[in-house]
Design a protein around this motif. Structure first.
Motif, short mmCIF file in Angstrom:
data_model
loop_
_atom_site.label_atom_id
_atom_site.label_comp_id
_atom_site.label_asym_id
_atom_site.label_seq_id
_atom_site.Cartn_x
_atom_site.Cartn_y
_atom_site.Cartn_z
N LEU A 1 49.14 38.46 37.42
CA LEU A 1 48.04 38.51 36.45
C LEU A 1 46.90 37.56 36.85
CD1 LEU A 1 50.08 38.71 33.12
CD2 LEU A 1 48.82 40.55 34.27
N ARG A 2 47.25 36.38 37.33
CA ARG A 2 46.22 35.43 37.77
C ARG A 2 45.42 36.00 38.94
NH1 ARG A 2 50.89 31.65 37.30
NH2 ARG A 2 50.60 30.54 35.32
N LEU A 3 46.12 36.57 39.93
CA LEU A 3 45.41 37.17 41.07
C LEU A 3 44.50 38.32 40.63
CD1 LEU A 3 48.18 37.12 43.82
CD2 LEU A 3 45.91 36.09 44.01
N MET A 4 44.97 39.11 39.70
CA MET A 4 44.15 40.23 39.22
C MET A 4 42.93 39.73 38.45
SD MET A 4 45.42 42.88 40.56
CE MET A 4 44.54 44.17 39.71
N ARG A 5 43.05 38.61 37.76
CA ARG A 5 41.89 38.03 37.08
C ARG A 5 40.90 37.45 38.09
NH1 ARG A 5 43.22 33.98 32.60
NH2 ARG A 5 40.97 33.97 32.48
N LEU A 6 41.42 36.86 39.16
CA LEU A 6 40.55 36.29 40.19
C LEU A 6 39.92 37.37 41.06
CD1 LEU A 6 42.75 33.23 41.19
CD2 LEU A 6 40.51 33.14 40.08
N MET A 7 40.61 38.49 41.24
CA MET A 7 40.10 39.60 42.07
C MET A 7 40.23 40.92 41.30
SD MET A 7 41.21 39.10 46.03
CE MET A 7 39.94 40.12 46.76
N PRO A 8 39.42 41.10 40.25
CA PRO A 8 39.54 42.32 39.44
C PRO A 8 39.21 43.59 40.24
CG PRO A 8 37.63 41.06 38.77
CD PRO A 8 38.37 40.22 39.75
N ASP A 9 38.46 43.45 41.29
CA ASP A 9 38.06 44.59 42.14
C ASP A 9 38.85 44.60 43.44
OD1 ASP A 9 36.92 42.24 42.97
OD2 ASP A 9 34.95 43.10 43.36
N ILE A 10 40.14 44.31 43.36
CA ILE A 10 40.99 44.13 44.53
C ILE A 10 41.05 45.38 45.41
CG2 ILE A 10 43.16 44.79 43.40
CD1 ILE A 10 44.42 42.40 44.97
N GLU A 11 40.85 46.56 44.84
CA GLU A 11 40.93 47.78 45.65
C GLU A 11 39.68 48.00 46.50
OE1 GLU A 11 41.77 49.91 42.26
OE2 GLU A 11 43.85 49.27 42.31
N GLN A 12 38.56 47.40 46.10
CA GLN A 12 37.31 47.58 46.84
C GLN A 12 36.92 46.36 47.68
OE1 GLN A 12 37.20 48.06 43.31
NE2 GLN A 12 37.68 50.22 43.54
N ARG A 13 37.42 45.21 47.36
CA ARG A 13 36.99 43.97 48.00
C ARG A 13 38.10 43.42 48.88
NH1 ARG A 13 33.07 39.90 46.91
NH2 ARG A 13 32.27 41.17 45.23
N ASP A 14 37.71 42.91 50.05
CA ASP A 14 38.68 42.36 50.99
C ASP A 14 38.80 40.85 50.92
OD1 ASP A 14 39.39 44.84 52.00
OD2 ASP A 14 37.79 44.80 53.49
N GLU A 15 37.88 40.19 50.21
CA GLU A 15 37.90 38.73 50.18
C GLU A 15 37.17 38.22 48.95
OE1 GLU A 15 37.40 35.84 53.76
OE2 GLU A 15 35.40 36.33 53.01
N ARG A 16 37.64 37.11 48.44
CA ARG A 16 36.95 36.40 47.36
C ARG A 16 37.08 34.92 47.66
NH1 ARG A 16 36.25 38.44 42.42
NH2 ARG A 16 34.86 39.70 43.64
N VAL A 17 35.97 34.19 47.53
CA VAL A 17 35.93 32.76 47.84
C VAL A 17 35.53 32.00 46.58
CG1 VAL A 17 34.85 30.99 49.27
CG2 VAL A 17 35.31 33.25 50.23
N PHE A 18 36.25 30.92 46.31
CA PHE A 18 35.97 30.07 45.16
C PHE A 18 35.72 28.64 45.61
CE2 PHE A 18 38.61 33.47 43.64
CZ PHE A 18 37.99 33.85 42.46
N GLU A 19 34.74 28.03 45.00
CA GLU A 19 34.48 26.60 45.20
C GLU A 19 35.12 25.88 44.03
OE1 GLU A 19 33.04 25.33 47.89
OE2 GLU A 19 32.72 27.36 48.66
N VAL A 20 35.97 24.92 44.33
CA VAL A 20 36.68 24.18 43.29
C VAL A 20 36.42 22.70 43.50
CG1 VAL A 20 38.94 23.69 42.30
CG2 VAL A 20 38.51 25.93 43.29
N SER A 21 36.02 22.02 42.43
CA SER A 21 35.83 20.58 42.53
C SER A 21 36.77 19.89 41.55
CB SER A 21 34.38 20.18 42.26
OG SER A 21 33.99 20.62 40.99
N CYS A 22 37.34 18.80 42.01
CA CYS A 22 38.26 18.03 41.19
C CYS A 22 38.15 16.56 41.63
CB CYS A 22 39.68 18.55 41.38
SG CYS A 22 40.89 17.71 40.37
#
Length: 146
Positions: free
Chosen positions: A21-42
């Motif tokens: 479920l987390r992956l699907m929320r991060l990549m809702p267009d998983i069937e069309q997109r090959d990559e997703r990049v996130f910038e995370v600061s902590c």
């Protein structure tokens, strides 16, 4: 006599379902997109989390989940995650640099794996994905309305 380790399959399956479920929320267009990049600061430290599709089949998708940061002294592991769409579960199948993991290891062992190494990696993946959902900013929008 030492008790034999018995994996908690209910918890492991719950972790895998939550990770899906987390992956699907991060990549809702998983069937069309090959990559997703996130910038995370902590704590004033910047990291980049990359979700990259390695393989796509009818019932499964394999995703490479990797992290990079400015700190070179500790490299985060790159996880190979298999998503099972029919079961709606996602599990870590191996590290990019290592072979597949077994469900249970005898302890101690020559490779220094923990008894529940695979369960720990799936839990780690869940924490990582949750952090992206809470604190991450996608480098580009999930959907384009043009």
């Amino acid at each position: 006599m030492k008790k034999r380790y018995v994996p908690d399959l209910v918890k492991q399956m719950a972790d895998c379902e939550a990770n899906y479920l987390r992956l699907m929320r991060l990549m809702p267009d998983i069937e069309q997109r090959d990559e997703r990049v996130f910038e995370v600061s902590c704590h004033q430290q910047q990291s980049t989390v990359r979700l990259q599709i390695e393989e796509r089949f009818t019932y499964t998708t394999t995703v490479l989940v990797s992290q990079s940061s400015d700190h070179r002294w500790l490299e985060a592991p790159s996880l190979i995650v298999r998503m099972y769409h029919d079961a709606r579960a996602a599990e870590v199948i191996c590290l990019k640099s290592k072979r597949h993991f077994r469900g249970v290891y005898n302890y101690p062992n020559a490779q220094m794996h923990q008894k529940d190494e695979k369960a720990q990696l799936n839990q780690y993946l869940g924490e990582w994905l949750s952090h992206c959902l809470t604190h991450g900013q996608a480098a580009e929008p999930a959907y384009s309305f043009t």
